[in-house]
Design an enzyme around this catalytic site. Structure first.
Site, PDB file in Angstrom:
ATOM      1  N   SER A  66      -9.410   6.295  -9.456  1.00  0.00           N
ATOM      2  CA  SER A  66      -8.442   6.004  -8.400  1.00  0.00           C
ATOM      3  C   SER A  66      -7.567   7.233  -8.129  1.00  0.00           C
ATOM      4  O   SER A  66      -8.077   8.257  -7.683  1.00  0.00           O
ATOM      5  CB  SER A  66      -7.623   4.777  -8.798  1.00  0.00           C
ATOM      6  OG  SER A  66      -6.934   4.248  -7.696  1.00  0.00           O
TER       7      SER A  66
ATOM      8  N   ASP B 283      11.235   4.700  -9.103  1.00  0.00           N
ATOM      9  CA  ASP B 283      11.716   5.100  -7.773  1.00  0.00           C
ATOM     10  C   ASP B 283      10.847   6.222  -7.204  1.00  0.00           C
ATOM     11  O   ASP B 283      10.471   6.194  -6.019  1.00  0.00           O
ATOM     12  CB  ASP B 283      13.172   5.549  -7.835  1.00  0.00           C
ATOM     13  CG  ASP B 283      14.129   4.391  -8.077  1.00  0.00           C
ATOM     14  OD1 ASP B 283      13.696   3.226  -7.920  1.00  0.00           O
ATOM     15  OD2 ASP B 283      15.295   4.644  -8.430  1.00  0.00           O
TER      16      ASP B 283
ATOM     17  N   HIS C  73     -11.769  -2.976  -8.632  1.00  0.00           N
ATOM     18  CA  HIS C  73     -11.323  -1.583  -8.548  1.00  0.00           C
ATOM     19  C   HIS C  73     -11.316  -0.896  -9.918  1.00  0.00           C
ATOM     20  O   HIS C  73     -11.606   0.284 -10.011  1.00  0.00           O
ATOM     21  CB  HIS C  73      -9.931  -1.529  -7.926  1.00  0.00           C
ATOM     22  CG  HIS C  73      -9.360  -0.159  -7.805  1.00  0.00           C
ATOM     23  ND1 HIS C  73     -10.046   0.894  -7.231  1.00  0.00           N
ATOM     24  CD2 HIS C  73      -8.158   0.352  -8.207  1.00  0.00           C
ATOM     25  CE1 HIS C  73      -9.292   1.983  -7.264  1.00  0.00           C
ATOM     26  NE2 HIS C  73      -8.158   1.685  -7.859  1.00  0.00           N
TER      27      HIS C  73
END
Length: 285
Positions: free
Chosen positions: A111, A204, A263
């Site tokens: 990925s 964040d 996946h």
């Protein structure tokens, strides 16, 4: 029998220097030195070197070579540093190869890690002997999972000082029905001294970087001439015919294989995945 399919159908001048970070890793050493190129494994978003522990150990044994499982920046035990871009992550892995004097390596990435190893091979083809890409392609893609919701929910678990794994799992269940995926996501939380879960990763920064993570920086005129294997999951939307032209443009010697999986192909079908990787590497040495 699983069959590989061949898809039928320059280097850019060096840019500005990037600030790289030293990457944490685990080395699984071959039982006896063979001189074969080492295998370097990169996880995906929210992953870590620990996710590959069993596979790396087995591949070191069956392939007779050292296998390095690496934590990418902002994951696992590696430093937290902006930016979280493919340019920066590719520079990190190139530095890793140079720092450890590994010479040409076999790169395997899942990925996000798959995009990192593709970019590294395109930018530094002489450093890469072979390339294995686990369920991702060199294209910008839509989010197949609600990664933004994952980031938000993990942040809420931290903000609410959740101390129970059962409660943390209950909150994640609101955005992810698959227990195995929730357990995987919770590896990014650790218990603090007060007993509450705290994030091990910069939520964040990763949340702000999601568009870039799902994107792909076009690299016109570049291609990697070495052997390349794309392994896709049948229940995943990525390694499919619409992507084949881009795959062949960048990786003209690429092969494609599919396993009955989602996946996280290597987690869903680890034995079959390792067999594909082993056969590919041995055949193309």
């Amino acid at each position: 029998m699983l069959a590989l399919r061949r898809i039928q159908a320059l280097r850019r001048p060096a840019g500005r220097a990037l600030s790289t970070v030293p990457l944490a890793f685990v080395k699984n050493a071959a039982e006896a030195p063979t001189g074969r190129p080492p295998l370097v494994v990169l996880h995906g978003l929210f992953g870590s070197k620990q996710n590959w522990r069993a596979i790396a150990k087995q591949l070191a044994r069956t392939l007779g070579r050292d296998v390095y499982s690496v934590d990418q920046r902002n994951h696992g035990d590696s430093p937290h540093q902006a930016p979280h871009t493919y340019e920066a992550m590719s520079a990190d892995i190139v530095r890793f190869i140079e720092d450890h004097r590994l010479g040409p390596v076999v790169l395997l990435g899942h990925s996000m890690g798959g995009k990192v190893v593709m970019r590294a091979a395109l930018e530094q083809p002489d450093m890469v002997a072979q390339l294995v890409v686990d369920d991702i392609v060199p294209m910008g893609l839509e989010l197949s999972h609600n990664f933004a919701a994952y980031v938000t929910t993990l942040g809420e678990i931290e903000a609410r000082a959740v101390a129970s794994q059962k409660e943390a799992d209950r909150q994640l269940a609101a955005v992810e029905p698959d227990l195995a995926v929730r357990q995987f996501l919770l590896t990014n939380m650790k218990k603090a001294r007060d007993g509450a879960y705290r994030a091990r990763i910069p939520l964040d920064l990763l949340g702000a970087s999601l568009d870039g993570i799902m994107g792909w920086d076009d690299l016109p005129g570049r291609s990697y001439p070495g052997p390349t294997l794309f392994i896709g999951g049948t229940r995943s939307p990525f390694v499919k015919p619409p992507a084949y032209s881009a795959m062949q443009r960048y990786f003209p010697r690429c092969l494609v294989a599919e396993l009955e999986a989602g996946h996280w192909v290597h987690a869903d079908k680890p034995i079959e995945f390792m067999k594909l990787v082993e056969d590919f590497i041995v055949t193309h040495e």
